[in-house]
Enzyme design. Structure first.
Site, PDB file in Angstrom:
ATOM      1  N   LYS A   1      -6.911   1.341  -3.248  1.00 61.33           N
ATOM      2  CA  LYS A   1      -6.651   0.837  -1.958  1.00 61.33           C
ATOM      3  C   LYS A   1      -6.751   1.761  -0.938  1.00 61.33           C
ATOM      4  O   LYS A   1      -7.170   1.555   0.332  1.00 61.33           O
ATOM      5  CB  LYS A   1      -5.042  -0.006  -2.101  1.00 61.33           C
TER       6      LYS A   1
ATOM      7  N   THR B   1       0.887  -1.128   0.013  1.00 56.59           N
ATOM      8  CA  THR B   1      -0.021   0.125   0.124  1.00 56.59           C
ATOM      9  C   THR B   1       0.927   1.277  -0.144  1.00 56.59           C
ATOM     10  O   THR B   1       1.908   1.390   0.939  1.00 56.59           O
ATOM     11  CB  THR B   1      -0.951   0.028   1.462  1.00 56.59           C
TER      12      THR B   1
ATOM     13  N   LYS C   1       0.550   4.224   9.345  1.00 55.79           N
ATOM     14  CA  LYS C   1       1.054   4.315   7.841  1.00 55.79           C
ATOM     15  C   LYS C   1       0.097   4.900   6.956  1.00 55.79           C
ATOM     16  O   LYS C   1       0.030   5.846   6.347  1.00 55.79           O
ATOM     17  CB  LYS C   1       1.626   3.190   7.437  1.00 55.79           C
TER      18      LYS C   1
END
Length: 304
Positions: A178, A102, A246
């Site tokens: 995503k 990702t 993150k």
């Protein structure tokens, strides 16, 4: 099983819970799979499972038609490709690099262009589904790239995915899809944690709360999946708090650049940061509930 498939070589770089499951799914489908990881223990485990254990991305990628990178973030992906002993050193012309990490879509575009300039193919292919689905070959893969990249990677993708979305003809589109998923997932985990801890503050039977909510309109996939971890007091990481530190951080950066407000994602990020700062960063992401419990002065179930 076709003879060609049984001889096809695939490299898997990153043998954590997701990467190992993807690699074993490829082995089960008949591929010749080389795997590497920074953890010697993970590499040894993969070798015992029937894979070819190697020491570097360059060694893994040699002679492979497909190189699957299952690392944590963009920086690690770039190092896997272009760092010392990187896969780009040994990938054959026309082979495809499948990036499952990702990351910010802009970085995915840059990495894709950089690799394609060398005569190799790049598929932006972030994944969703967790370790159980990875091991079963039932991941959801959100992929974008050239038709040539899809054609080269398709047999391997079919072995790893239950659902494959072909979302566009260039890198970055899969990454953007995503991040929309991660925005929702992070908000839903924080909301589920807030709700179940609020129920504890009200003195409710938490297992009955779970039963009622999962049969009601307030349910979400994350409530249904993560709240049992809280009820069992089991914060063994299936997906760690730091992952959403993150990913929601990337959402914030993207939104700031687009001058787009994301107040719910911002609030969720603060709760994940609080959990990480309290020492829960490597625990399951449902440990956000522990922060709510600390703030409210309530007791959540403890593990065995």
């Amino acid at each position: 099983m076709s003879t060609n498939l049984s001889k096809s070589k695939v490299a898997v770089i990153g043998l954590g819970s997701m990467g190992l499951g993807m690699a074993t799914s490829l082995l089960r489908a008949g591929f010749d799979v080389a795997g590497c990881d920074v953890s010697a223990e993970a590499v040894e485990h993969f070798g015992c499972a029937g894979g070819r254990a190697v020491r570097s991305p360059a060694e893994a990628a040699r002679d492979a038609e497909v190189v699957v990178s299952v690392v944590v973030n963009a920086a690690q992906t770039e190092a896997v490709l272009f760092g010392e002993n990187g896969a780009a050193e040994t990938m054959a012309p026309g082979s495809v690099f499948v990036s499952a990490a990702t990351m910010d879509p802009e970085i995915a575009r840059r990495l894709g262009k950089g690799l394609e300039a060398t005569g190799r193919l790049y598929l932006d292919a972030p994944i969703s589904g967790g370790a159980v689905k990875a091991a079963a070959g039932q991941l959801t893969i959100l992929a974008s790239g050239s038709s040539a990249a899809f054609a080269k990677a398709r047999p391997a993708l079919d072995a790893m995915a239950g659902t494959l979305y072909e979302l566009g003809d260039s890198a970055g589109i899969g990454a953007a899809f995503k991040m929309i998923n991660q925005l929702l997932a992070g908000v839903h985990i924080a909301a589920a944690s807030e709700a179940i801890t609020f129920a504890a503050r009200q003195g409710l039977d938490l297992r009955k709360v779970y039963e009622v909510i999962t049969a009601s309109a307030g349910n979400s996939w994350m409530f249904e999946n993560r709240v049992p971890h809280v009820l069992d007091g089991d914060y063994t990481p299936r997906s760690a708090v730091e992952i959403f530190v993150k990913d929601l951080g990337i959402v914030q950066d993207m939104a700031r650049g687009a001058r787009y407000p994301v107040p719910l994602a911002a609030a969720a990020l603060q709760m994940f940061l609080a959990a990480a700062g309290s020492g829960f960063g490597r625990q399951d992401d449902s440990a956000v509930a522990r922060i709510y419990a600390q703030l409210a002065g309530v007791e959540l179930p403890s593990g065995k």
